[in-house]
Write an enzyme that holds these catalytic residues in place. Structure first.
Site, PDB file in Angstrom:
ATOM      1  N   CYS A  66      -3.675   0.706  -4.953  1.00  0.00           N
ATOM      2  CA  CYS A  66      -4.229   0.092  -3.743  1.00  0.00           C
ATOM      3  C   CYS A  66      -5.549   0.774  -3.429  1.00  0.00           C
ATOM      4  CB  CYS A  66      -3.241   0.268  -2.587  1.00  0.00           C
ATOM      5  SG  CYS A  66      -3.888  -0.351  -1.017  1.00  0.00           S
ATOM      6  N   CYS A  73      -7.362   0.355  -0.437  1.00  0.00           N
ATOM      7  CA  CYS A  73      -7.678   0.175   0.989  1.00  0.00           C
ATOM      8  C   CYS A  73      -8.321   1.442   1.557  1.00  0.00           C
ATOM      9  CB  CYS A  73      -6.403  -0.183   1.745  1.00  0.00           C
ATOM     10  SG  CYS A  73      -5.341   1.236   2.068  1.00  0.00           S
ATOM     11  N   ASN A 122      11.668  -1.063  -6.750  1.00  0.00           N
ATOM     12  CA  ASN A 122      11.782  -1.742  -8.046  1.00  0.00           C
ATOM     13  C   ASN A 122      10.474  -1.588  -8.811  1.00  0.00           C
ATOM     14  OD1 ASN A 122      13.669  -3.576  -9.605  1.00  0.00           O
ATOM     15  ND2 ASN A 122      11.741  -4.703  -9.736  1.00  0.00           N
ATOM     16  N   GLU A 123      10.584  -1.054 -10.000  1.00  0.00           N
ATOM     17  CA  GLU A 123       9.439  -0.979 -10.911  1.00  0.00           C
ATOM     18  C   GLU A 123       8.133  -0.639 -10.188  1.00  0.00           C
ATOM     19  OE1 GLU A 123       9.476  -4.595 -13.283  1.00  0.00           O
ATOM     20  OE2 GLU A 123      10.980  -3.717 -14.607  1.00  0.00           O
ATOM     21  N   LYS A 127      14.726 -18.666 -12.332  1.00  0.00           N
ATOM     22  CA  LYS A 127      15.922 -19.498 -12.484  1.00  0.00           C
ATOM     23  C   LYS A 127      16.253 -19.781 -13.948  1.00  0.00           C
ATOM     24  CE  LYS A 127      13.544 -23.919 -11.622  1.00  0.00           C
ATOM     25  NZ  LYS A 127      12.188 -23.347 -11.557  1.00  0.00           N
ATOM     26  N   HIS A 162      15.924 -17.399 -16.334  1.00  0.00           N
ATOM     27  CA  HIS A 162      16.054 -16.073 -16.960  1.00  0.00           C
ATOM     28  C   HIS A 162      17.514 -15.826 -17.316  1.00  0.00           C
ATOM     29  CE1 HIS A 162      15.960 -11.719 -17.423  1.00  0.00           C
ATOM     30  NE2 HIS A 162      14.649 -11.718 -17.294  1.00  0.00           N
ATOM     31  N   GLU A 207      18.065  -2.359 -16.721  1.00  0.00           N
ATOM     32  CA  GLU A 207      17.941  -3.808 -16.873  1.00  0.00           C
ATOM     33  C   GLU A 207      17.782  -4.157 -18.350  1.00  0.00           C
ATOM     34  OE1 GLU A 207      14.791  -5.730 -14.711  1.00  0.00           O
ATOM     35  OE2 GLU A 207      15.156  -4.549 -12.914  1.00  0.00           O
ATOM     36  N   CYS A 213       0.870  -1.172   0.000  1.00  0.00           N
ATOM     37  CA  CYS A 213       0.000   0.000   0.000  1.00  0.00           C
ATOM     38  C   CYS A 213       0.907   1.221   0.000  1.00  0.00           C
ATOM     39  CB  CYS A 213      -0.883   0.008   1.246  1.00  0.00           C
ATOM     40  SG  CYS A 213      -1.710   1.601   1.467  1.00  0.00           S
ATOM     41  N   TRP A 272       9.685 -14.882 -18.843  1.00  0.00           N
ATOM     42  CA  TRP A 272       8.265 -14.525 -18.834  1.00  0.00           C
ATOM     43  C   TRP A 272       7.688 -14.215 -20.206  1.00  0.00           C
ATOM     44  CZ3 TRP A 272       7.783  -9.551 -20.649  1.00  0.00           C
ATOM     45  CH2 TRP A 272       8.880  -8.703 -20.512  1.00  0.00           C
TER      46      TRP A 272
HETATM   47  C1  GLA Z   1      11.788  -6.841 -14.076  1.00  0.00           C
HETATM   48  C2  GLA Z   1      12.283  -6.747 -12.650  1.00  0.00           C
HETATM   49  C3  GLA Z   1      13.418  -7.688 -12.343  1.00  0.00           C
HETATM   50  C4  GLA Z   1      13.210  -9.018 -13.001  1.00  0.00           C
HETATM   51  C5  GLA Z   1      13.032  -8.820 -14.479  1.00  0.00           C
HETATM   52  C6  GLA Z   1      12.898 -10.104 -15.241  1.00  0.00           C
HETATM   53  O1  GLA Z   1      12.315  -5.934 -14.917  1.00  0.00           O
HETATM   54  O2  GLA Z   1      12.655  -5.446 -12.296  1.00  0.00           O
HETATM   55  O3  GLA Z   1      13.491  -7.826 -10.941  1.00  0.00           O
HETATM   56  O4  GLA Z   1      12.092  -9.640 -12.459  1.00  0.00           O
HETATM   57  O5  GLA Z   1      11.869  -8.083 -14.695  1.00  0.00           O
HETATM   58  O6  GLA Z   1      12.843  -9.859 -16.619  1.00  0.00           O
HETATM   59 ZN    ZN Z   2      -3.723   1.400   0.436  1.00  0.00          ZN
END
Ligand code: GLA
Ligand code: ZN
Length: 688
Positions: free
Chosen positions: A162, A164, A156-157, A364, A366, A315, A122, A323
């Site tokens: 949310c 709530c 991260n990203e 694992k 990737h 990245e 949140c 994925w």
């Molecule tokens: C995102 C995330 C990473 C990882 C990559 C995999 O960009 O920031 O932590 O999970 O995807 O492609």
């Molecule tokens: Zn919230």
């Protein structure tokens, strides 16, 4: 061309390395020893650490364990490497979720999540903010002055929302401020008289939900704006201890190109520099050049988010991701090419997810620099090393800019409004981003630098501004476009423009609303064609010498030229003979209106002629083969030329009569030069 200073005074190299999670290997010290042995062999110089390390850093509430990170930071320093130090808020410890359930996100249908996965806190919760601030303060105190630290990597990203009770209160408070405490103003802006949705008390207002209100456009828009606002507010809360205790270290977070959940122009205001995560599906059959151009535009967006300043590629994958639908391997050369493409478009780094491949869980399989094999003998390890070696020779490009004279307007709020609009098509074919990408691609294939901006960005310095599908015209944009064109600029816009204002209320009195005077057209109706239907754009006499005819499809605006000159007409249907392409002289400049969506061939030929007329600078004067691109970066008198061949066959490019030094071969070249299949060549001029 302008040159910016590096992100931190100690940075003299293009950053090369990536996400490194030694916290997954603390029980195997021999692995960590190997990691550090391998780093110089891969020509890596930077590691992003502690991104998901909260539990390793605070295994139970208030007990902090920094020894392992001290050790890693010490090794990085000793190895002459830089550390990008993350705050671990992207994934929280189980103990924290268990003890303080308010940190867990509530979904749109009002269910609170259980503990699990990541990126799901949140963003309003005072407890989460307090715990994050405590952790960040400790990191800043301990590593803010560490010789290895060059950059903070927030969380991260960031993404998602949310619903709530805390977030509902924050939403209402934000709305009260936005509408000056006037509930009637909110009702008017959201057009709530429709279906009797008028609010009579602020407490009735809630976030959109599939179980309740989800179809009121102004409401949805304001929720998205609030999510951006609240995420930025969280970013400021995360940053406060870092700024206070480690003022010399810049702050960033890793963005996700055109991710639609956040308006990155707003988010970027709280960042010192922009960084992003790039995962193209290279080698998808028939799409290689398209993928290259889309990726180029995403790089250009990230450069645009800080008005042309270099960004960092935070990245990318040295191999297939875990994925994407299909995990195609990078063919030989592809990794280096893709990596240098980022640099060509303004990145001062090539960083990866991930340095060492994890042994378990979902990532694992990737791509990584160090494979489960664990040695320097793998194919991708070697390609990473070669890429790093080239980057060392290109270090002089740090801080250089592209000096783009053209810009495509890609606006998040406009996208939200377009995606939410009911009609004129509801079959997923509005394709706003793809339309912007097509216009950008028409310049990319000519080697013309193009910025990506939004409706709020300054227009000075551009010769050409392209604003496709400007459905929502935000306050001030039309006026700034008018000033830009009046002063001699060229604008290209077209179908489905000038329809609504910032609240998604339709402009009364004829489309394209506030752009009507500038474009000199009245768009009376818009026709949506079935996928199997088409029309034709039939060129008349026109200053660009376009011959046509061209195929029109999907959208056809039925326009009347008011002050504009008609250069092409429709070929078919009941509107055959009516204007399809117009240009309006406005002050010292021109405003073009492309009334229909066309095949790419029209855009390619249109921009080829228009850019020649405007004398837009190209990276190389001569023509580029399809699937080959060229980009320039410069600073002061120095120029760097990047030639990129996305084809799996060799190509030739004429770089002109001047002598350029190939940085890898360390020899001078002019005239026709060869590009290997999937080859990249970097040239430098300014010394000979
Ligand atoms: C995102 C995330 C990473 C990882 C990559 C995999 O960009 O920031 O932590 O999970 O995807 O492609
Ligand atoms: Zn919230």
């Amino acid at each position: 061309m302008k040159r910016h200073s590096p992100i931190h005074p100690s940075v003299k190299r293009l950053l090369h390395g990536g996400d490194y999670n030694p916290d997954q290997w603390l029980h195997m010290p021999e692995i960590i020893r190997e990691d550090f042995r391998l780093m110089p062999l891969a020509h890596c110089n930077t590691m992003s650490v502690a991104i998901f390390a909260w539990t390793a850093l605070e295994p139970e509430e208030g007990r902090f364990t920094f020894d392992w990170l001290d050790d890693i930071m010490g090794r990085l320093e000793k190895g002459g490497h830089h550390a990008i130090l993350a705050t671990p808020s992207g994934a929280r410890p189980a103990w924290l979720a268990q003890k303080y359930p308010e940190v867990l996100r509530v979904t749109r249908d009002r269910h609170r999540n259980l503990f699990g996965v990541r990126h799901n806190h949140c963003f309003t919760s005072p407890v989460y903010r307090e715990k994050v601030a405590l952790m960040n303060g400790k990191l800043a105190e301990r590593y803010g002055k560490h010789p290895a630290t060059v950059l903070w990597h927030l969380s991260n990203e960031y993404g998602g929302d949310c619903h709530c009770p805390l977030c509902q209160d924050a939403f209402r408070a934000w709305l009260k401020k936005r509408f000056g405490g006037d509930l009637d103003a909110l009702n008017r802006a959201w057009y709530t008289a429709f279906w009797s949705h008028t609010y009579t008390d602020w407490s009735q207002v809630e976030s959109p939900s599939p179980r309740g209100e989800w179809i009121t456009h102004g409401h949805n828009l304001d929720w998205r704006r609030f999510v951006t606002h609240q995420t930025a507010d969280f970013i400021r809360a995360e940053s406060a201890p870092l700024r206070r205790l480690a003022p010399g270290i810049p702050i960033t977070t890793n963005l996700m190109s055109f991710y639609d959940g956040l308006n990155y122009w707003e988010i970027s205001k709280d960042l010192d520099l922009v960084t992003w995560d790039n995962y193209p599906t290279w080698h998808k059959p028939g799409e290689q050049a398209l993928i290259a151009s889309k990726t180029a535009m995403a790089h250009d967006l990230n450069r645009g988010l800080k008005q042309g300043k270099p960004f960092l590629l935070m990245e990318s994958s040295p191999g297939p991701t875990n994925w994407q639908p299909v995990g195609r391997l990078r063919k030989p050369g592809m990794h280096k090419l893709a990596s240098l493409q980022a640099v060509a478009h303004g990145s001062d780094s090539v960083l990866y997810f991930q340095y060492r491949k994890s042994r378990g869980s979902s990532e694992k399989l990737h791509g990584a620099v160090v494979d489960h094999l664990g040695t320097e003998h793998g194919r991708m390890f070697k390609e990473v090393g070669e890429t790093g070696a080239l980057l060392e020779k290109v270090a002089g490009v740090i801080g250089c800019t592209t000096g783009a004279k053209a810009a495509v307007v890609y606006d998040w709020e406009n996208r939200w409004a377009i995606d939410d609009a009911k009609g004129p098509r509801n079959d997923g074919l509005k394709r706003y981003l793809e339309e912007c990408e097509d216009h950008h691609r028409a310049l990319w294939r000519l080697g013309i630098a193009c910025d990506v901006i939004d409706q709020t960005q300054p227009l000075d310095g551009y010769a050409l501004v392209i604003a496709p599908m400007s459905y929502m015209v935000r306050p001030g944009f039309a006026e700034r476009l008018e000033a830009f064109v009046a002063a001699g600029g060229t604008l290209v816009t077209g179908f489905f423009s000038g329809i609504v204002d910032e609240h998604d209320l339709v402009h009364l009195g004829g489309w394209p609303g506030p752009l009507r005077k500038l474009t000199g057209v009245w768009a009376e109706e818009i026709d949506a064609l079935y996928p199997e239907e088409e029309n034709a754009v039939v060129m008349g006499k026109n200053p660009l010498g376009l011959k046509g005819p061209y195929r029109a499809h999907t959208f056809c605006d039925l326009i009347h030229a008011e002050t504009a000159q008609v250069l092409a007409v429709y070929g078919n249907d009941f509107y055959a003979g009516r204007p399809a392409v117009t240009v309006n002289r406005f002050g010292a400049g021109d405003a073009w209106y492309l009334a229909a969506r066309t095949d790419f061939r029209f855009l390619a030929e249109f921009y080829e002629a228009l850019s020649a007329k405007l004398a837009l600078p190209r990276a190389v004067a001569g023509p580029l083969p399809e699937g080959v691109s060229a980009a320039l970066r410069g600073g002061g008198d120095e120029r760097w030329l990047f030639l990129m061949n996305y084809n799996e066959r060799p190509e030739k490019v004429d770089i002109g009569p001047e002598k350029w030094r190939d940085v890898e071969k360390d020899a001078l070249f002019s005239g026709k030069v060869f590009l290997a299949p999937l080859g990249i060549r970097v040239f430098r001029r300014g010394f000979a």
